[in-house]
Write an enzyme that holds these catalytic residues in place. Structure first.
Site, PDB file in Angstrom:
ATOM      1  N   GLU A   1      -3.748   3.669   1.796  1.00 39.25           N
ATOM      2  CA  GLU A   1      -3.981   3.797   3.234  1.00 39.25           C
ATOM      3  C   GLU A   1      -4.170   5.269   3.571  1.00 39.25           C
ATOM      4  O   GLU A   1      -3.290   6.086   3.306  1.00 39.25           O
ATOM      5  CB  GLU A   1      -2.785   3.237   4.009  1.00 39.25           C
TER       6      GLU A   1
ATOM      7  N   GLU B   1      -2.098  11.455 -10.533  1.00 35.50           N
ATOM      8  CA  GLU B   1      -1.979  11.482 -11.987  1.00 35.50           C
ATOM      9  C   GLU B   1      -3.036  10.569 -12.604  1.00 35.50           C
ATOM     10  O   GLU B   1      -3.229   9.439 -12.134  1.00 35.50           O
ATOM     11  CB  GLU B   1      -0.586  11.004 -12.387  1.00 35.50           C
TER      12      GLU B   1
ATOM     13  N   HIS C   1       3.589  11.548  -6.168  1.00 34.75           N
ATOM     14  CA  HIS C   1       2.172  11.443  -6.489  1.00 34.75           C
ATOM     15  C   HIS C   1       1.783   9.986  -6.693  1.00 34.75           C
ATOM     16  O   HIS C   1       2.636   9.120  -6.822  1.00 34.75           O
ATOM     17  CB  HIS C   1       1.834  12.241  -7.756  1.00 34.75           C
TER      18      HIS C   1
ATOM     19  N   HIS D   1       0.837  -1.203   0.000  1.00 35.53           N
ATOM     20  CA  HIS D   1       0.000   0.000   0.000  1.00 35.53           C
ATOM     21  C   HIS D   1       0.870   1.250   0.000  1.00 35.53           C
ATOM     22  O   HIS D   1       2.068   1.176   0.219  1.00 35.53           O
ATOM     23  CB  HIS D   1      -0.950   0.021   1.203  1.00 35.53           C
TER      24      HIS D   1
END
Length: 119
Positions: free
Chosen positions: A55, A116, A74, A6
């Site tokens: 998360e 993005e 990002h 994650h």
């Protein structure tokens, strides 16, 4: 051997962030960790059942926006229908940067993190 689990983003308003990620990207809570009054963690997953989760962590003592520095990091998501996604994000007012030459754009979440969007 390793595989992704994650990515974590700390957020000021957990419910607002969950709603944003549901509305903007279709992510839904798949797991929660209840830290009582001190913290809450919610893991979001996509409708494809990807094992890589997002998360979201809320920490009670944090009252000021997080310092994101130059925000050079990002997350990135593919959109099955790029044009519809772009229109939806435009209506939501969350597009923060477009690179038409590269055929992509970025949205930002309520805490200022960039995401993005790829065709």
């Amino acid at each position: 051997m390793f595989r992704f689990a994650h990515n974590n983003l700390n957020v000021l308003d957990l419910e607002r962030s969950i709603k944003f990620y549901k509305d903007a990207l279709g992510l839904k809570p798949v797991k929660k960790i209840d830290g009582g009054e001190d913290f809450q963690i919610v893991f979001l997953g996509d409708e494809y059942g990807s094992k890589h989760l997002l998360e979201l962590t809320w920490v009670a003592k944090q009252k000021e926006p997080y310092n994101l520095g130059d925000n050079e990091f990002h997350l990135a998501f593919y959109a099955d229908d790029f044009e519809s996604a772009h229109e939806k994000h435009k209506e939501m007012g969350c597009i923060c940067y477009e690179n038409k030459k590269m055929g992509l754009y970025f949205i930002n979440d309520p805490d200022g993190y960039w995401i993005e969007i790829l065709p």
